[in-house]
Design a protein around this motif. Structure first.
Motif, mmCIF file in Angstrom:
data_model
loop_
_atom_site.group_PDB
_atom_site.id
_atom_site.type_symbol
_atom_site.label_atom_id
_atom_site.label_comp_id
_atom_site.label_asym_id
_atom_site.label_seq_id
_atom_site.Cartn_x
_atom_site.Cartn_y
_atom_site.Cartn_z
ATOM 1 N N GLY A 160 0.798 -1.216 0.000
ATOM 2 C CA GLY A 160 0.000 0.000 0.000
ATOM 3 C C GLY A 160 0.830 1.264 0.000
ATOM 4 N N GLY A 161 1.976 1.239 -0.687
ATOM 5 C CA GLY A 161 2.791 2.448 -0.840
ATOM 6 C C GLY A 161 3.710 2.753 0.325
ATOM 7 N N ARG A 162 4.246 1.713 0.967
ATOM 8 C CA ARG A 162 5.045 1.928 2.185
ATOM 9 C C ARG A 162 6.548 1.762 1.983
ATOM 10 N NH1 ARG A 162 3.461 -1.808 6.525
ATOM 11 N NH2 ARG A 162 2.148 -3.090 5.166
ATOM 12 N N VAL A 163 7.016 1.639 0.746
ATOM 13 C CA VAL A 163 8.431 1.384 0.504
ATOM 14 C C VAL A 163 9.255 2.668 0.615
ATOM 15 C CG1 VAL A 163 10.104 0.778 -1.297
ATOM 16 C CG2 VAL A 163 8.126 -0.697 -0.858
ATOM 17 N N VAL A 164 10.381 2.569 1.288
ATOM 18 C CA VAL A 164 11.435 3.582 1.284
ATOM 19 C C VAL A 164 12.689 2.911 0.742
ATOM 20 C CG1 VAL A 164 12.871 5.135 2.663
ATOM 21 C CG2 VAL A 164 10.475 4.769 3.294
ATOM 22 N N LEU A 165 13.289 3.488 -0.281
ATOM 23 C CA LEU A 165 14.505 2.914 -0.850
ATOM 24 C C LEU A 165 15.729 3.588 -0.233
ATOM 25 C CD1 LEU A 165 13.662 2.545 -4.648
ATOM 26 C CD2 LEU A 165 13.696 0.760 -2.897
ATOM 27 N N GLY A 166 16.362 2.870 0.691
ATOM 28 C CA GLY A 166 17.686 3.269 1.138
ATOM 29 C C GLY A 166 18.701 2.661 0.198
ATOM 30 N N VAL A 167 19.583 3.492 -0.360
ATOM 31 C CA VAL A 167 20.505 3.024 -1.386
ATOM 32 C C VAL A 167 21.923 3.476 -1.057
ATOM 33 C CG1 VAL A 167 18.712 3.060 -3.164
ATOM 34 C CG2 VAL A 167 20.159 5.072 -2.837
ATOM 35 N N GLY A 168 22.894 2.749 -1.611
ATOM 36 C CA GLY A 168 24.280 3.105 -1.398
ATOM 37 C C GLY A 168 25.150 2.652 -2.543
ATOM 38 N N VAL A 169 26.392 3.104 -2.501
ATOM 39 C CA VAL A 169 27.369 2.805 -3.555
ATOM 40 C C VAL A 169 28.005 1.440 -3.348
ATOM 41 C CG1 VAL A 169 29.605 3.532 -4.483
ATOM 42 C CG2 VAL A 169 27.810 5.217 -4.076
ATOM 43 N N GLY A 170 28.162 1.021 -2.088
ATOM 44 C CA GLY A 170 28.788 -0.271 -1.800
ATOM 45 C C GLY A 170 30.238 -0.130 -1.410
ATOM 46 N N SER A 171 30.690 -1.036 -0.542
ATOM 47 C CA SER A 171 32.054 -0.931 -0.021
ATOM 48 C C SER A 171 32.770 -2.270 0.103
ATOM 49 C CB SER A 171 32.021 -0.275 1.367
ATOM 50 O OG SER A 171 31.244 -1.054 2.271
ATOM 51 N N LEU A 172 32.172 -3.348 -0.407
ATOM 52 C CA LEU A 172 32.754 -4.680 -0.239
ATOM 53 C C LEU A 172 33.189 -5.204 -1.611
ATOM 54 C CD1 LEU A 172 33.390 -6.752 1.931
ATOM 55 C CD2 LEU A 172 31.101 -7.698 1.624
ATOM 56 N N GLU A 173 34.461 -5.025 -1.923
ATOM 57 C CA GLU A 173 34.944 -5.332 -3.268
ATOM 58 C C GLU A 173 34.761 -6.802 -3.629
ATOM 59 O OE1 GLU A 173 38.894 -4.552 -6.091
ATOM 60 O OE2 GLU A 173 38.935 -4.038 -3.958
ATOM 61 N N HIS A 203 3.497 -2.081 -11.147
ATOM 62 C CA HIS A 203 4.438 -1.016 -10.833
ATOM 63 C C HIS A 203 4.034 -0.382 -9.502
ATOM 64 C CE1 HIS A 203 1.169 0.561 -13.349
ATOM 65 N NE2 HIS A 203 1.213 1.619 -12.565
ATOM 66 N N ALA A 204 4.859 0.507 -9.002
ATOM 67 C CA ALA A 204 4.613 1.112 -7.693
ATOM 68 C C ALA A 204 3.331 1.940 -7.699
ATOM 69 C CB ALA A 204 5.802 1.983 -7.294
ATOM 70 N N THR A 205 2.871 2.282 -6.513
ATOM 71 C CA THR A 205 1.588 2.960 -6.353
ATOM 72 C C THR A 205 1.613 4.412 -6.804
ATOM 73 O OG1 THR A 205 2.156 3.517 -4.061
ATOM 74 C CG2 THR A 205 0.936 1.468 -4.440
ATOM 75 N N SER A 206 2.804 5.004 -6.914
ATOM 76 C CA SER A 206 2.925 6.380 -7.400
ATOM 77 C C SER A 206 4.274 6.524 -8.083
ATOM 78 C CB SER A 206 2.800 7.387 -6.247
ATOM 79 O OG SER A 206 4.005 7.439 -5.498
ATOM 80 N N THR A 207 4.506 7.671 -8.702
ATOM 81 C CA THR A 207 5.787 7.904 -9.376
ATOM 82 C C THR A 207 6.817 8.528 -8.436
ATOM 83 O OG1 THR A 207 4.949 10.036 -10.198
ATOM 84 C CG2 THR A 207 4.746 8.111 -11.651
ATOM 85 N N VAL A 252 9.026 7.947 -4.838
ATOM 86 C CA VAL A 252 9.435 7.048 -3.767
ATOM 87 C C VAL A 252 10.467 7.773 -2.908
ATOM 88 C CG1 VAL A 252 11.239 5.980 -5.200
ATOM 89 C CG2 VAL A 252 10.378 4.771 -3.187
ATOM 90 N N PRO A 253 10.342 7.727 -1.582
ATOM 91 C CA PRO A 253 11.400 8.292 -0.741
ATOM 92 C C PRO A 253 12.701 7.531 -0.954
ATOM 93 C CG PRO A 253 9.393 7.907 0.530
ATOM 94 C CD PRO A 253 9.209 7.220 -0.784
ATOM 95 N N VAL A 254 13.778 8.256 -1.223
ATOM 96 C CA VAL A 254 15.098 7.666 -1.424
ATOM 97 C C VAL A 254 16.044 8.245 -0.378
ATOM 98 C CG1 VAL A 254 17.074 7.446 -2.967
ATOM 99 C CG2 VAL A 254 14.758 7.283 -3.888
ATOM 100 N N TRP A 255 16.563 7.365 0.475
ATOM 101 C CA TRP A 255 17.557 7.758 1.466
ATOM 102 C C TRP A 255 18.917 7.243 1.004
ATOM 103 C CZ3 TRP A 255 14.661 5.596 6.390
ATOM 104 C CH2 TRP A 255 13.521 6.382 6.626
ATOM 105 N N VAL A 256 19.852 8.127 0.861
ATOM 106 C CA VAL A 256 21.181 7.749 0.382
ATOM 107 C C VAL A 256 22.093 7.505 1.577
ATOM 108 C CG1 VAL A 256 23.205 8.491 -0.932
ATOM 109 C CG2 VAL A 256 20.887 9.023 -1.766
ATOM 110 N N GLY A 257 22.683 6.314 1.614
ATOM 111 C CA GLY A 257 23.612 5.977 2.676
ATOM 112 C C GLY A 257 25.026 6.428 2.347
ATOM 113 N N GLY A 258 25.894 6.354 3.329
ATOM 114 C CA GLY A 258 27.289 6.734 3.126
ATOM 115 C C GLY A 258 27.830 7.477 4.327
ATOM 116 N N ARG A 259 29.079 7.887 4.221
ATOM 117 C CA ARG A 259 29.699 8.606 5.340
ATOM 118 C C ARG A 259 30.632 9.698 4.851
ATOM 119 N NH1 ARG A 259 32.752 4.942 9.103
ATOM 120 N NH2 ARG A 259 34.016 6.804 9.427
ATOM 121 N N THR A 260 30.400 10.196 3.654
ATOM 122 C CA THR A 260 31.264 11.205 3.057
ATOM 123 C C THR A 260 30.443 12.411 2.612
ATOM 124 O OG1 THR A 260 31.004 10.317 0.822
ATOM 125 C CG2 THR A 260 32.799 9.405 2.173
#
Length: 277
Positions: free
Chosen positions: A110-123, A164-168, A170-178
């Protein structure tokens, strides 16, 4: 400042997990999620690692439940709490695959997704998945742009995406430490979800950037909180997050059982209400 739950059991970090999580059942997990939902907490989380090298498991942990399967299960056991990946590694996925898979979850929940995303750090994990390690920051930006352009749309570049998702949006939270991760969050996301940074450094980074309206700063207290056993310390740590600029606190709690975890969440909710007052 809203309070979310760094979901127990599904990620078990050394020094952070409670012993009960190793023997927890799926029903224990569902009960904790349902209590967090009933208490009005902001979100549940689940991280992504396909495989962790043995030599790094002692520091990173070895238990990482798959986020799509896990959040789908939790969606069926809750009604309103948001479901946040924390985080998806963008380099592991095609943007249309993310739009389809997590768009389906968004529809199921019902439209509850939050996409936390990151670049990655584990080669080693990049190599395992045959994903490009070099220039992964630029590639992640391109994937994020394409994902946002495709999200919630039934047709993209002549290709049908159903469901497809319920709307166009989506909350996007970007992870990282820089500083670069914060710039990425401001330019391409709706929030920043840093990790492993002291308060003074967080404050300095945030002070250098003009944040857009409704931008979310998602911070964690570092170590799990003990709202029942040490409420004063838990209160101070929540206030410190608020004062450095957090709009959302993503918290874990100390517990010795699923029942104790649920009781801790109730006490955490009370502390959050008290701070808000």
């Amino acid at each position: 400042m809203r309070i979310g739950l760094s979901t127990p059991v599904v990620v078990q970090l050394p020094g952070h997990r409670s012993d009960w999580e190793e023997r927890a059942t799926v029903e224990d997990l569902a009960r904790v999620a349902a209590v967090a939902d009933a208490l009005g907490l902001d979100h549940l989380t689940c991280s992504e690692h396909v495989a962790v090298p043995v030599e790094t498991a002692a520091t990173r942990g070895a238990t990482y439940w798959d986020p799509l399967a896990t959040l789908s299960f939790l969606a069926a056991r809750t009604t309103r709490i948001r479901l946040a990946t924390s985080v998806l590694v963008l380099g592991y996925h095609h943007p249309l695959a993310l739009a389809k898979r997590y768009g389906t979850l968004d529809r199921l929940s019902g439209g509850r997704v939050v996409l936390g995303v990151g670049v990655g750090s584990l080669e080693q994990e990049f190599a395992l998945l045959d994903a490009a390690w070099d220039d992964r920051g630029r590639r992640a930006d391109d994937t994020l742009r394409s994902l946002r352009a495709a999200w919630g749309r039934p047709e993209v570049d002549g290709l049908v995406i159903e469901p497809h998702a319920t709307s166009t949006h989506v909350p996007v939270w970007v992870g990282g430490r820089t500083a670069r991760s914060l710039r990425r969050a401001v330019e391409l996301g709706n929030g920043w979800m840093p990790f492993g940074l002291p308060s003074d450094e967080l404050g300095a980074l945030l002070a250098r950037v003009e944040l857009p309206p409704d931008f979310e700063v998602v911070l964690g207290p570092g170590r799990p909180l003990d709202p029942l056993g040490d409420p004063d310390r838990a209160r101070r740590r929540l206030i410190a997050l608020r004062d450095v600029g957090a709009t959302v606190a993503s918290c874990a709690v100390r517990a010795d059982s699923a029942d104790h975890c649920c009781d801790q969440l109730g006490a955490l909710r009370d502390l959050a209400d008290e701070i808000g007052d």
